[in-house]
Design a protein around this motif. Structure first.
Motif, PDB file in Angstrom:
ATOM      1  N   ASN A 233      25.880  18.576  34.809  1.00 26.20           N
ATOM      2  CA  ASN A 233      27.292  19.181  34.027  1.00 26.20           C
ATOM      3  C   ASN A 233      28.042  17.837  33.798  1.00 26.20           C
ATOM      4  O   ASN A 233      28.384  17.355  34.526  1.00 26.20           O
ATOM      5  N   LEU A 234      27.986  17.728  32.485  1.00 25.72           N
ATOM      6  CA  LEU A 234      28.526  16.561  31.892  1.00 25.72           C
ATOM      7  C   LEU A 234      30.293  16.470  32.013  1.00 25.72           C
ATOM      8  O   LEU A 234      30.637  15.229  32.197  1.00 25.72           O
ATOM      9  N   LYS A 235      30.817  17.696  32.135  1.00 30.18           N
ATOM     10  CA  LYS A 235      32.241  17.591  32.489  1.00 30.18           C
ATOM     11  C   LYS A 235      32.525  17.136  33.722  1.00 30.18           C
ATOM     12  O   LYS A 235      33.260  16.353  33.896  1.00 30.18           O
ATOM     13  N   LYS A 236      31.746  17.353  34.795  1.00 26.98           N
ATOM     14  CA  LYS A 236      31.886  17.340  35.944  1.00 26.98           C
ATOM     15  C   LYS A 236      31.714  15.665  36.291  1.00 26.98           C
ATOM     16  O   LYS A 236      32.551  14.888  37.052  1.00 26.98           O
ATOM     17  N   CYS A 237      30.714  15.101  35.727  1.00 30.91           N
ATOM     18  CA  CYS A 237      30.361  13.692  35.661  1.00 30.91           C
ATOM     19  C   CYS A 237      31.339  13.076  35.134  1.00 30.91           C
ATOM     20  O   CYS A 237      31.754  11.890  35.691  1.00 30.91           O
ATOM     21  N   ASN A 238      31.803  13.314  33.942  1.00 32.88           N
ATOM     22  CA  ASN A 238      33.002  12.572  33.110  1.00 32.88           C
ATOM     23  C   ASN A 238      34.381  12.651  34.075  1.00 32.88           C
ATOM     24  O   ASN A 238      34.919  11.557  34.191  1.00 32.88           O
ATOM     25  N   ASP A 239      34.600  13.849  34.687  1.00 34.30           N
ATOM     26  CA  ASP A 239      35.814  13.661  35.473  1.00 34.30           C
ATOM     27  C   ASP A 239      35.652  13.056  36.736  1.00 34.30           C
ATOM     28  O   ASP A 239      36.575  12.060  37.007  1.00 34.30           O
ATOM     29  N   HIS A 240      34.397  12.801  37.355  1.00 38.99           N
ATOM     30  CA  HIS A 240      34.202  11.788  38.273  1.00 38.99           C
ATOM     31  C   HIS A 240      34.343  10.325  37.764  1.00 38.99           C
ATOM     32  O   HIS A 240      34.971   9.432  38.480  1.00 38.99           O
ATOM     33  N   THR A 241      33.939   9.876  36.786  1.00 39.90           N
ATOM     34  CA  THR A 241      34.076   8.824  36.082  1.00 39.90           C
ATOM     35  C   THR A 241      35.495   8.361  36.001  1.00 39.90           C
ATOM     36  O   THR A 241      35.837   7.178  36.082  1.00 39.90           O
ATOM     37  N   ARG A 242      36.145   9.355  35.516  1.00 39.20           N
ATOM     38  CA  ARG A 242      37.805   9.088  35.197  1.00 39.20           C
ATOM     39  C   ARG A 242      38.352   8.674  36.553  1.00 39.20           C
ATOM     40  O   ARG A 242      39.222   7.630  36.711  1.00 39.20           O
ATOM     41  N   GLU A 243      37.840   9.577  37.614  1.00 36.03           N
ATOM     42  CA  GLU A 243      38.654   9.275  38.949  1.00 36.03           C
ATOM     43  C   GLU A 243      38.238   7.934  39.818  1.00 36.03           C
ATOM     44  O   GLU A 243      39.088   7.374  40.073  1.00 36.03           O
ATOM     45  N   LEU A 244      36.976   7.552  39.285  1.00 37.20           N
ATOM     46  CA  LEU A 244      36.708   6.316  39.704  1.00 37.20           C
ATOM     47  C   LEU A 244      37.253   5.227  39.055  1.00 37.20           C
ATOM     48  O   LEU A 244      37.679   3.994  39.394  1.00 37.20           O
ATOM     49  N   MET A 245      37.509   5.273  37.827  1.00 40.39           N
ATOM     50  CA  MET A 245      38.151   4.493  37.081  1.00 40.39           C
ATOM     51  C   MET A 245      39.635   4.148  37.450  1.00 40.39           C
ATOM     52  O   MET A 245      40.205   3.198  37.462  1.00 40.39           O
ATOM     53  N   GLN A 246      40.432   5.300  37.709  1.00 39.10           N
ATOM     54  CA  GLN A 246      41.716   5.222  38.252  1.00 39.10           C
ATOM     55  C   GLN A 246      41.737   4.546  39.593  1.00 39.10           C
ATOM     56  O   GLN A 246      42.821   3.728  39.930  1.00 39.10           O
ATOM     57  N   GLU A 247      40.842   4.661  40.399  1.00 40.66           N
ATOM     58  CA  GLU A 247      40.849   4.054  41.743  1.00 40.66           C
ATOM     59  C   GLU A 247      40.452   3.014  42.039  1.00 40.66           C
ATOM     60  O   GLU A 247      40.856   2.096  42.649  1.00 40.66           O
ATOM     61  N   PHE A 248      39.294   2.588  41.128  1.00 39.65           N
ATOM     62  CA  PHE A 248      38.665   1.242  41.412  1.00 39.65           C
ATOM     63  C   PHE A 248      38.921   0.338  40.003  1.00 39.65           C
ATOM     64  O   PHE A 248      38.245  -0.747  40.073  1.00 39.65           O
ATOM     65  N   LYS A 249      39.247   0.798  38.977  1.00 40.71           N
ATOM     66  CA  LYS A 249      39.255   0.244  37.696  1.00 40.71           C
ATOM     67  C   LYS A 249      37.841   0.056  37.073  1.00 40.71           C
ATOM     68  O   LYS A 249      37.624  -0.637  36.089  1.00 40.71           O
ATOM     69  N   LYS A 250      36.795   0.764  37.624  1.00 38.34           N
ATOM     70  CA  LYS A 250      35.521   0.931  37.289  1.00 38.34           C
ATOM     71  C   LYS A 250      35.140   2.117  37.271  1.00 38.34           C
ATOM     72  O   LYS A 250      35.675   2.890  38.269  1.00 38.34           O
ATOM     73  N   GLY A 251      34.173   2.638  36.450  1.00 33.14           N
ATOM     74  CA  GLY A 251      33.607   4.132  36.600  1.00 33.14           C
ATOM     75  C   GLY A 251      32.170   4.169  36.974  1.00 33.14           C
ATOM     76  O   GLY A 251      31.547   5.120  36.412  1.00 33.14           O
ATOM     77  N   ASN A 252      31.486   3.099  37.300  1.00 31.45           N
ATOM     78  CA  ASN A 252      30.115   3.342  37.588  1.00 31.45           C
ATOM     79  C   ASN A 252      29.695   3.863  38.744  1.00 31.45           C
ATOM     80  O   ASN A 252      29.985   3.633  39.745  1.00 31.45           O
ATOM     81  N   CYS A 253      28.988   4.956  38.710  1.00 32.04           N
ATOM     82  CA  CYS A 253      28.477   5.845  39.607  1.00 32.04           C
ATOM     83  C   CYS A 253      26.980   5.633  39.523  1.00 32.04           C
ATOM     84  O   CYS A 253      26.425   4.789  40.475  1.00 32.04           O
ATOM     85  N   ALA A 254      26.250   6.483  38.903  1.00 31.75           N
ATOM     86  CA  ALA A 254      24.578   6.590  38.741  1.00 31.75           C
ATOM     87  C   ALA A 254      24.072   6.543  40.047  1.00 31.75           C
ATOM     88  O   ALA A 254      22.862   6.284  40.199  1.00 31.75           O
ATOM     89  N   LYS A 255      24.613   7.397  41.051  1.00 33.91           N
ATOM     90  CA  LYS A 255      23.919   7.572  42.171  1.00 33.91           C
ATOM     91  C   LYS A 255      22.678   8.323  41.938  1.00 33.91           C
ATOM     92  O   LYS A 255      21.727   8.284  42.621  1.00 33.91           O
ATOM     93  N   CYS A 256      22.772   9.339  40.759  1.00 34.76           N
ATOM     94  CA  CYS A 256      21.567  10.163  40.445  1.00 34.76           C
ATOM     95  C   CYS A 256      20.352   9.339  39.985  1.00 34.76           C
ATOM     96  O   CYS A 256      19.314  10.078  39.643  1.00 34.76           O
ATOM     97  N   MET A 257      20.445   8.079  39.587  1.00 40.52           N
ATOM     98  CA  MET A 257      19.343   7.369  39.182  1.00 40.52           C
ATOM     99  C   MET A 257      18.426   6.554  39.820  1.00 40.52           C
ATOM    100  O   MET A 257      17.360   6.057  39.450  1.00 40.52           O
TER     101      MET A 257
END
Length: 270
Positions: A233-257
């Motif tokens: 689900n790209l929307k959920k993935c994008n929302d998670h990325t934005r949350e990471l950007m706000q908290e850590f100033k970076k939005g790199n997750c890629a746990k699914c890779m």
């Protein structure tokens, strides 16, 4: 240009690049990417027209000759992230992995110079080269869709993943990443050439042929954004990325890779 000369240029260019990232917490320096594999597609391959279908990409997609009328070949390079980066990211249970943050964060300093040096080297051979991803001044759209629940569809002018599929490099997984002989945890770049290279044979007929539907990536996603039925689900993935950007100033997750059978290879189907 013959295949051997092209391969020699690829090796010479990649070997001449700075390909390291530093992890401050571990105080270690790691290689970022492995040497690329690559595939060719004819610029006039009819498969590119099929990408204009709204169910695939959409009418915004531009075929190779739309970008460069004299194009004869599309080449796609796939760089797997190094084992040193992947194993640290695989083992991390934190929201943010230092290895992925640094490795992914620095991968452009390898991929971009690689593309520039390849262009320069090929032009010295008398070949005209064009990189669509550096010329994305064309319309695209993010379209809300229903995919079991609220989701997004990306309609873009040039999709490197789809072009990689056309160039025989691999097929998609339910995580929506491309699965190649070197796996799905990598980075890509594409070039258009005005010379003819023999197209890489597509050894598959289904866009998800290499995916075993094992479900490993569904359990790796911290947002439960991937399901076998509806894929990522790209929307959920994008929302998670934005949350990471706000908290850590970076939005790199890629746990699914990582930590999945197709991380570094094409998985075997039972």
């Amino acid at each position: 240009m013959d295949n051997q000369r092209f391969a020699d240029i690829v090796r010479e260019v990649f070997d001449g690049l700075e390909n390291q990232t530093h992890l401050p917490e571990e105080n270690v320096t790691l290689p970022i990417l492995d040497a690329p594999i690559y595939g060719f597609a004819a610029a006039d391959d009819p498969i590119f027209e099929t990408f204009r279908d709204p169910e695939v990409i959409g009418e915004h997609f531009m075929c190779p000759k739309d970008w460069m009328p004299e194009a004869k070949t599309v080449v796609v390079f796939y760089f797997s992230f190094s084992e040193e980066v992947r194993k640290r990211h695989r083992a991390s249970t934190a929201l943010m992995s230092e290895a992925w943050t640094c490795g992914y964060g620095d991968h452009a300093k390898v991929v971009v110079p690689f593309a520039r040096e390849m262009i320069a080297a090929l032009e010295k051979e008398g070949i005209k080269v064009f990189n669509p991803t550096w010329n994305m001044d064309h319309p695209g759209a993010t379209i809300p869709v229903e995919n079991g629940e609220e989701d997004l569809h990306w309609s873009v002018a040039w999709s490197t993943r789809h072009v990689a599929y056309a160039a025989g490099l691999g097929t998609f997984g339910v995580h929506r990443h491309i699965i190649t002989e070197k796996g799905c945890c990598g980075a890509m770049v594409t070039l258009l050439l005005d010379c003819e290279m023999e197209p890489t044979k597509r050894t598959y007929t289904d866009p998800y042929e290499y995916c075993t539907q094992c479900g490993a990536c569904t359990g790796r996603c911290p947002m439960e954004a991937i399901t076998l039925e509806h894929k990522r689900n790209l929307k959920k993935c994008n929302d998670h990325t934005r949350e990471l950007m706000q908290e850590f100033k970076k939005g790199n997750c890629a746990k699914c890779m990582v930590g999945i059978p197709c991380e570094d290879k094409i998985p075997n189907k039972k």
